[in-house]
Design a protein around this motif. Structure first.
Motif, PDB file in Angstrom:
ATOM      1  N   LEU A  51      50.354 -10.755 -20.157  1.00  0.00           N
ATOM      2  CA  LEU A  51      50.952  -9.658 -20.912  1.00  0.00           C
ATOM      3  C   LEU A  51      51.012  -9.947 -22.404  1.00  0.00           C
ATOM      4  O   LEU A  51      50.558  -9.144 -23.232  1.00  0.00           O
ATOM      5  N   PHE A  52      51.564 -11.104 -22.769  1.00  0.00           N
ATOM      6  CA  PHE A  52      51.789 -11.382 -24.185  1.00  0.00           C
ATOM      7  C   PHE A  52      50.494 -11.691 -24.937  1.00  0.00           C
ATOM      8  O   PHE A  52      50.468 -11.646 -26.165  1.00  0.00           O
ATOM      9  N   SER A 104      49.875   2.211 -25.023  1.00  0.00           N
ATOM     10  CA  SER A 104      50.958   3.127 -24.657  1.00  0.00           C
ATOM     11  C   SER A 104      51.566   2.781 -23.301  1.00  0.00           C
ATOM     12  O   SER A 104      52.780   2.834 -23.128  1.00  0.00           O
ATOM     13  N   TRP A 105      50.708   2.467 -22.332  1.00  0.00           N
ATOM     14  CA  TRP A 105      51.163   2.193 -20.969  1.00  0.00           C
ATOM     15  C   TRP A 105      50.539   0.888 -20.474  1.00  0.00           C
ATOM     16  O   TRP A 105      49.403   0.576 -20.830  1.00  0.00           O
ATOM     17  N   VAL A 106      51.279   0.166 -19.629  1.00  0.00           N
ATOM     18  CA  VAL A 106      50.756  -1.030 -18.973  1.00  0.00           C
ATOM     19  C   VAL A 106      50.774  -0.766 -17.467  1.00  0.00           C
ATOM     20  O   VAL A 106      51.833  -0.492 -16.895  1.00  0.00           O
ATOM     21  N   ASP A 132      56.710   0.225 -24.379  1.00  0.00           N
ATOM     22  CA  ASP A 132      57.936  -0.059 -25.118  1.00  0.00           C
ATOM     23  C   ASP A 132      58.916  -0.894 -24.302  1.00  0.00           C
ATOM     24  O   ASP A 132      59.745  -1.610 -24.867  1.00  0.00           O
ATOM     25  N   VAL A 133      58.845  -0.807 -22.977  1.00  0.00           N
ATOM     26  CA  VAL A 133      59.725  -1.612 -22.130  1.00  0.00           C
ATOM     27  C   VAL A 133      59.397  -3.094 -22.319  1.00  0.00           C
ATOM     28  O   VAL A 133      60.293  -3.935 -22.477  1.00  0.00           O
ATOM     29  N   HIS A 134      58.109  -3.420 -22.318  1.00  0.00           N
ATOM     30  CA  HIS A 134      57.700  -4.806 -22.545  1.00  0.00           C
ATOM     31  C   HIS A 134      57.958  -5.210 -23.996  1.00  0.00           C
ATOM     32  O   HIS A 134      58.378  -6.345 -24.269  1.00  0.00           O
ATOM     33  N   ARG A 135      57.706  -4.293 -24.927  1.00  0.00           N
ATOM     34  CA  ARG A 135      57.951  -4.617 -26.343  1.00  0.00           C
ATOM     35  C   ARG A 135      59.436  -4.857 -26.592  1.00  0.00           C
ATOM     36  O   ARG A 135      59.809  -5.577 -27.521  1.00  0.00           O
ATOM     37  N   ASP A 136      60.276  -4.250 -25.774  1.00  0.00           N
ATOM     38  CA  ASP A 136      61.721  -4.408 -25.924  1.00  0.00           C
ATOM     39  C   ASP A 136      62.201  -5.755 -25.390  1.00  0.00           C
ATOM     40  O   ASP A 136      63.376  -6.103 -25.546  1.00  0.00           O
ATOM     41  N   ALA A 190      64.820  -5.065 -17.090  1.00  0.00           N
ATOM     42  CA  ALA A 190      64.571  -3.741 -17.654  1.00  0.00           C
ATOM     43  C   ALA A 190      65.848  -2.891 -17.596  1.00  0.00           C
ATOM     44  O   ALA A 190      66.202  -2.205 -18.568  1.00  0.00           O
ATOM     45  N   LYS A 191      66.545  -2.952 -16.460  1.00  0.00           N
ATOM     46  CA  LYS A 191      67.772  -2.175 -16.326  1.00  0.00           C
ATOM     47  C   LYS A 191      68.826  -2.614 -17.341  1.00  0.00           C
ATOM     48  O   LYS A 191      69.519  -1.779 -17.931  1.00  0.00           O
ATOM     49  N   ARG A 192      68.950  -3.914 -17.561  1.00  0.00           N
ATOM     50  CA  ARG A 192      69.948  -4.410 -18.502  1.00  0.00           C
ATOM     51  C   ARG A 192      69.588  -4.050 -19.938  1.00  0.00           C
ATOM     52  O   ARG A 192      70.447  -4.054 -20.816  1.00  0.00           O
TER      53      ARG A 192
END
Length: 372
Positions: free
Chosen positions: A201-202, A210-212, A326-330, A352-354
């Motif tokens: 991923l990284f 946009s999407w993974v 954006d979830v991974h970027r976050d 992700a939930k946290r």
């Protein structure tokens, strides 16, 4: 005393030999020039990166000359301009499709080619272990890539492809299904899987992604519209239901059964088990020794249910998983350690939930796992 030289007589060359020689020269020139290009249309070649240090998800065409590259240009990216919409096809959004691979399955690759999302907007990323099976898988993967990217129809060719090799030893050598799923192998196996996923991923997440889409190498059948279908729900994390086709001896006919049990909704029983665990212990799903009584999405499937029905999830599997970039970027990654007693993909769901990103599942939307 000078020595006289006799006249040299040249043998007349056969016209057929000259014609064959000329044809061979033309073929060599065509091969040298043609093989240096991508074979893409002018529009796709124009989008190719001009430097090898460009973002990893940008297509790049190697230079044919021996000239040294200039220093890479300074590039500025405004991530606010990257759209992540429920209609990625209309917005022409870039998809990063990532697969950890220990074995190569032809059905997996054939299914990739059937995806209807424009391949020019899909970047493929793979990570493989440095084992005998991993080496064999890498060889076959490269063969299929060369076949598709060089000689296949342009519509089948992907935007770019990255292959990584793991820089750590796999915890178990055998990839047989029975060995992989032994309970005593789970923590070290899932930790290694998490490290592989994070490395992949990284290394590949680019500024235009946009999407993974995470897709396991042994998922061999999905709807061709998989990307569009999952993205249409506009969820930060969404997982289809992974099943497996098999021959039912009782029915004497082909049948199917649930396969991925890591998509679940939490239970009080599981939470009580976790409270009694040490800080480094992990809670696994699907083992008699750990009765969690979670609600498994695998058993939420209804033959007459709506394929678009969604359910909130607390844990997700990695067989097929669409994630907003954006979830991974976050910062949501795959913990290779006990994260609230969860690890790898289930730990990712917790993380992700946290961070405020609720995962969802599609109990009536199925993809299929290879049957060993």
């Amino acid at each position: 005393m000078a020595r006289s030289m006799g006249a040299v007589r040249l043998k007349k060359t056969n016209p057929i030999t000259l014609a064959l020689g000329a044809a061979l020269c033309i073929f060599i020139l065509y091969f040298l020039i043609g093989s240096s290009g991508s074979g893409f249309s002018a529009a796709r070649q124009a989008a190719a990166a001009s430097h090898p240090l460009s973002p990893p998800t940008s297509p790049f065409r190697k230079s044919t000359g021996k000239a040294k590259y200039k220093a890479p240009p300074v590039a500025h990216y405004n991530l606010n301009n990257v759209t992540i919409t429920s209609n990625p096809l209309e917005a022409r959004e870039n998809i990063l499709l990532l697969t950890p691979m220990a074995r190569f399955y032809q059905g997996y690759w054939d299914n990739l080619l059937k995806l209807s999302y424009p391949h020019e907007l899909i970047t493929l990323g793979f990570i493989l272990p440095k084992t005998k099976e991993g080496n064999m898988a890498t060889t076959e993967l490269q063969r299929q890539i060369a076949k598709t990217q060089k000689s296949g129809p342009e519509k089948d060719r992907f935007k770019s492809i990255i292959i990584l090799r793991q820089d750590f030893e796999p915890p178990i050598q055998s990839q047989d299904e029975a060995e992989r799923h032994k309970m005593q192998n789970q923590k070290k196996r899932r930790a290694a899987m998490a490290k592989a996923r994070n490395s992949l991923l990284f290394t590949t997440l680019g500024p235009a992604t946009s999407w993974v889409l995470w897709l396991d190498a042994d998922v061999i059948e999905t709807p061709p519209t998989l990307i569009q279908d999952l993205a249409s729900h506009d969820k930060p994390v969404i997982a289809p239901n992974c099943f497996q086709r098999f021959y039912n001896e009782e029915k004497k006919a082909m049948d199917e059964r649930p396969y991925d049990f890591n998509n679940w909704q939490d239970s009080e029983a599981a939470q009580d088990l976790a409270k009694k665990m040490g800080p480094d212990d992990i809670l696994l799903e699907g083992y008699r020794e750990l009765p969690t009584y979670r609600a498994l999405m695998a058993y939420m499937h209804k033959p007459d249910g709506l394929r678009a029905e969604t359910v909130p999830l607390d844990g997700v599997g990695g067989a097929a998983l669409l994630v907003k970039a954006d979830v991974h970027r976050d910062g949501a990654m795959f913990p290779p350690f006990s994260f609230y007693h969860l690890i790898e993909t289930e730990g990712f769901a917790k993380m992700a939930k946290r961070l405020g990103w609720q995962p969802f599942g599609l109990p009536n939307y199925k993809v299929y796992h290879y049957n060993e």
